[in-house]
Motif scaffolding. Structure first.
Motif, PDB file in Angstrom:
ATOM      1  N   TYR A 141      14.601 -18.421 -22.858  1.00 36.69           N
ATOM      2  CA  TYR A 141      14.695 -17.239 -21.994  1.00 36.69           C
ATOM      3  C   TYR A 141      15.836 -16.339 -22.436  1.00 36.69           C
ATOM      4  CZ  TYR A 141      15.704 -14.430 -17.880  1.00 36.69           C
ATOM      5  OH  TYR A 141      15.974 -13.392 -17.037  1.00 36.69           O
ATOM      6  N   ARG A 142      16.960 -16.935 -22.812  1.00 40.39           N
ATOM      7  CA  ARG A 142      18.118 -16.153 -23.209  1.00 40.39           C
ATOM      8  C   ARG A 142      17.855 -15.399 -24.513  1.00 40.39           C
ATOM      9  NH1 ARG A 142      23.289 -17.069 -21.531  1.00 40.39           N
ATOM     10  NH2 ARG A 142      23.545 -18.304 -19.663  1.00 40.39           N
ATOM     11  N   ASP A 171      20.650 -24.474 -19.300  1.00 40.37           N
ATOM     12  CA  ASP A 171      20.289 -23.056 -19.346  1.00 40.37           C
ATOM     13  C   ASP A 171      19.183 -22.853 -20.364  1.00 40.37           C
ATOM     14  OD1 ASP A 171      22.181 -22.428 -17.493  1.00 40.37           O
ATOM     15  OD2 ASP A 171      23.662 -21.699 -18.936  1.00 40.37           O
ATOM     16  N   ASP A 197      21.815 -16.210 -14.746  1.00 33.52           N
ATOM     17  CA  ASP A 197      21.082 -17.162 -15.578  1.00 33.52           C
ATOM     18  C   ASP A 197      21.995 -18.240 -16.146  1.00 33.52           C
ATOM     19  OD1 ASP A 197      22.494 -15.735 -17.406  1.00 33.52           O
ATOM     20  OD2 ASP A 197      20.774 -14.985 -18.536  1.00 33.52           O
TER      21      ASP A 197
END
Length: 257
Positions: free
Chosen positions: A205-206, A201, A138
């Motif tokens: 989501y992280r 990034d 990712d």
């Protein structure tokens, strides 16, 4: 791609990578089709939510070896994206992710090899033994190093991407599955199919890891594509790039070989 085994050799009892026989293929009467997945070494880079699903499915194929490459340790939040249910004792043990998965899936497949490292100039040699690679990271920075390294070695690979955005207090999810083989690579760069530059990034989501369903779908779509390449599934369109959106359950296919 791994070379398909000679059918006579396979039928005459070639050594199986499984700890116990694949009675599912026998029960379904698809042994001949399943043999198209036999042999070779598959590398899975990144054992997060998506990579763990890829492993779960690939471990049920007769690949000779499965290389697990990830330098991170297993943590509690990982348990909520991985297949199955991680025991609290395993969380407390702080095993490397690859160690944990080698212990679990080694019960079924004898060819699983854990490598608790991140790919860098001093570890990229691990890919010299691979025939096919799944990229399940990712980080754009990681991809920017890994993708050119795979291309330089002329390795076929599938890269999985997953992104989330918050819209009116609800999540919209996108899944990307991009394939690159010696037959067709230009689409990756000409059409910017795989993010290799910038700092985009997905922070949501992280931070929000409760997306196990999207991880599972991303990994599943990637393995289906791999099986299409090996001739396990019929593939009349030969798409090398697919995007799935949770909004409308739509899949857009492009870049046909």
């Amino acid at each position: 791609m791994p070379v398909e085994p000679d059918s006579a050799v396979a039928e005459n009892g070639a050594t199986s990578p499984f700890v116990y026989p694949d009675t599912d293929s026998t029960r379904a009467g698809i042994e001949a089709v399943s043999r198209r997945l036999a042999g070779g070494t598959i590398a899975i880079i990144g054992l997060g939510g998506t990579g763990s699903v890829v492993l779960d499915l690939i471990s049920k194929t007769p690949a000779d070896r499965i290389l697990l490459i990830d330098g991170d340790r297993a943590e509690q939040h990982n348990a909520f994206r991985w297949p199955g249910a991680m025991a609290i004792e395993d969380i407390a043990a702080k095993l490397f992710k690859v160690e944990y998965f080698a212990n679990i899936y080694g019960r079924m497949h004898t060819g699983i090899e854990p490598h608790a490292v991140h790919l860098a100039t001093n570890t990229i040699g691990l890919l010299e033994e691979a025939d096919f690679v799944f990229v399940c990271v990712d980080s754009i920075a990681a991809r920017a190093f890994i993708i050119p390294a795979l291309e330089q070695r002329d390795l076929p690979f599938i890269d999985c991407g997953l992104g989330l955005s918050l819209i009116d207090d609800r999540l919209m999810g996108l899944i990307r599955v991009t394939t690159s083989t010696p037959t067709m690579r230009t689409h990756v760069h000409v059409k910017d199919r795989i993010p290799l530059t910038g700092n985009a990034d997905d922070e949501l989501y992280r931070s929000n890891i409760q997306v196990a369903d999207l991880n599972m779908l991303a990994g599943t779509l990637a393995v289906i594509q791999y099986k299409q390449l090996r001739g396990f599934y019929v593939d009349t369109e030969a798409e090398y790039h697919a995007i799935y959106s949770t909004d409308g359950n739509a899949i857009i296919n492009a870049d046909r070989a």
